[in-house]
Design a protein around this motif. Structure first.
Motif, PDB file in Angstrom:
ATOM      1  N   MET A 225       0.851  -1.139  -0.117  1.00 30.35           N
ATOM      2  CA  MET A 225      -0.150   0.039   0.130  1.00 30.35           C
ATOM      3  C   MET A 225       0.846   1.217  -0.001  1.00 30.35           C
ATOM      4  SD  MET A 225      -1.542  -0.254   3.797  1.00 30.35           S
ATOM      5  CE  MET A 225      -1.940  -1.849   3.743  1.00 30.35           C
ATOM      6  N   ASN A 226       0.377   2.444  -0.239  1.00 25.38           N
ATOM      7  CA  ASN A 226       1.221   3.582  -0.461  1.00 25.38           C
ATOM      8  C   ASN A 226       1.357   4.240   0.961  1.00 25.38           C
ATOM      9  OD1 ASN A 226      -0.790   5.285   0.737  1.00 25.38           O
ATOM     10  ND2 ASN A 226      -1.487   6.035  -1.421  1.00 25.38           N
ATOM     11  N   GLN A 227       2.425   5.098   1.035  1.00 25.54           N
ATOM     12  CA  GLN A 227       2.960   5.646   2.241  1.00 25.54           C
ATOM     13  C   GLN A 227       1.931   5.885   3.274  1.00 25.54           C
ATOM     14  OE1 GLN A 227       5.533   9.187   1.276  1.00 25.54           O
ATOM     15  NE2 GLN A 227       6.918   7.829   0.160  1.00 25.54           N
ATOM     16  N   GLU A 228       1.025   6.666   2.857  1.00 23.05           N
ATOM     17  CA  GLU A 228       0.008   7.339   4.036  1.00 23.05           C
ATOM     18  C   GLU A 228      -0.646   6.102   4.646  1.00 23.05           C
ATOM     19  OE1 GLU A 228      -3.286   9.556   2.279  1.00 23.05           O
ATOM     20  OE2 GLU A 228      -2.766   8.628   0.385  1.00 23.05           O
ATOM     21  N   PHE A 229      -1.114   5.013   4.061  1.00 24.97           N
ATOM     22  CA  PHE A 229      -1.983   3.858   4.472  1.00 24.97           C
ATOM     23  C   PHE A 229      -0.978   3.267   5.198  1.00 24.97           C
ATOM     24  CE2 PHE A 229      -4.869   5.018   1.162  1.00 24.97           C
ATOM     25  CZ  PHE A 229      -5.986   5.746   2.005  1.00 24.97           C
TER      26      PHE A 229
END
Length: 379
Positions: A225-229
């Motif tokens: 998943m991407n950085q924020e999640f």
């Protein structure tokens, strides 16, 4: 967990901002400075931090502090006396650069507050501000005297190629990235601390007595998943650890999707509430997913928060008008925009600059105390 490099502390940013205001004549000798309580509210920090900022200014001989009266600028202090005050960089204009194909996403509060923060800081210093949508050729605005605040997210959910970012860096473009960061490229960045945001959301539910807490994330899998999640998940796990509640992968629901949607939240809630031992609370990592989860709970005959507490993330406008009103995390992106512009305008060594904005927990009606404890999930 990402290891953060050396960066300025919040109290140092408060000091620099107060020095700027003094140098610009906005703080006068005959008027008290804001109190430590007021400063803590203004900069969204703790009183310990604001008190240290005032103490440092007093130690430098810039202000005097009198018990019962407040802090005042010393009469002998001149506007030019601040050796630590960095001079404004000579920029003709500042651009917010984004992928042209996803302009509709910028109606989200995260971006509307971000753009407002940039605009307000630019107006304060007389710098024109524009937005620039890039096409598939990634053409940037031209000019040696422009500042660029870059959101390197593409329409397919990916990020801009690292080689392209490295090229812009080598060309000497004055860049600050927001929401994403690339420490190895030494491009300055400002982000919202998603790790802290995930922690605050989960800790709130734990403080209400919930121990079996589901989480709905966006991505392809718990490890993709991407950085924020990914950082919100790490914050979730840390909160559980500190409360001695075992992490249960069964409670982690990851859904694939290019954009946040109520449908994802509904699907996530239905999966979690179909477990043999269902959660008593759910952390949906966006407000859109949380609103979808609330609606899905109603269709299953569940009351929020009586049967299941739900917390979101983003504090979008409608979150305060849902039934029940949504407990959520405000990302404080107005300050994010201001800090990005300040780095371009004032930081002499901006390539070394990095800053993380602390989000804020907004408590409303969708979360409540757990009816039953789950001691078997404690360690």
């Amino acid at each position: 967990m990402f290891l953060r490099g050396k960066r300025k502390h919040v109290y140092q940013h408060i000091i620099e901002d107060l020095k700027r205001q003094i140098a610009e004549g906005k703080i006068r000798h005959d008027e008290p400075l804001p109190t430590q309580i007021e400063l803590a509210r203004m900069y969204n920090t703790s009183e310990i931090t604001s008190r240290r900022a005032l103490a440092e200014l007093a130690n430098e001989g810039i202000i005097s502090r009198t018990r019962g009266k407040g802090s005042f600028l010393k009469q002998e202090t001149e506007r030019t006396a601040f050796n630590g005050l960095q001079q404004r960089a000579e920029l003709s204009q500042i651009y917010f650069v984004y992928n042209n194909e996803i302009a509709s996403a910028y109606h989200h509060r995260f971006f509307s507050d971000l753009l407002t923060g940039i605009k307000e800081e630019c107006e304060l210093h007389g710098i024109p501000f524009y937005i620039w949508g890039m096409d598939d050729e990634f053409q940037m605005p031209e000019g040696d005297d422009i500042g660029i605040i870059l959101h390197p997210h593409l329409k397919n959910g990916n990020e801009m190629p690292l080689d392209l970012l490295r090229q812009w860096k080598e060309e000497g473009k004055r860049l600050v990235t927001v929401h994403f960061y690339y420490p190895h490229l030494q491009i300055p960045y400002v982000i919202v601390d998603n790790f802290v945001g995930g922690y605050l959301a989960t800790e709130h539910l734990l403080s209400l007595g919930h121990e079996r807490i589901g989480i709905i994330l966006t991505g392809k899998s718990p490890v993709e998943m991407n950085q924020e999640f990914a950082l919100r998940l790490q914050g979730y796990k840390l909160a559980l650890t500190q409360h001695r509640v075992a992490f249960d992968l069964e409670l982690v629901c990851v859904l694939d999707g290019e954009r946040e949607s109520e449908q994802m939240g509904a699907e996530g809630l239905n999966r979690l509430m179909s477990l043999e031992q269902r959660p008593t609370a759910i952390f949906a990592t966006s407000d859109s997913k949380a609103i979808g989860a609330i609606k899905a709970a109603g269709k299953r005959g569940l009351l929020v928060p009586d049967d299941v507490s739900i917390i979101g993330y983003d504090d979008i406008l409608v979150s305060q008008f849902t039934i029940p009103s949504l407990t959520t995390i405000n990302q404080n992106t107005l300050l994010l925009g201001k800090r990005a512009a300040q780095i371009l305008l004032f930081e002499r060594k901006s390539e070394q600059m990095r800053d993380e904005i602390v989000p804020q927990l907004i408590i409303r009606s969708s979360t409540g105390e757990a009816k039953t404890a789950s001691p078997e999930y404690s360690t």
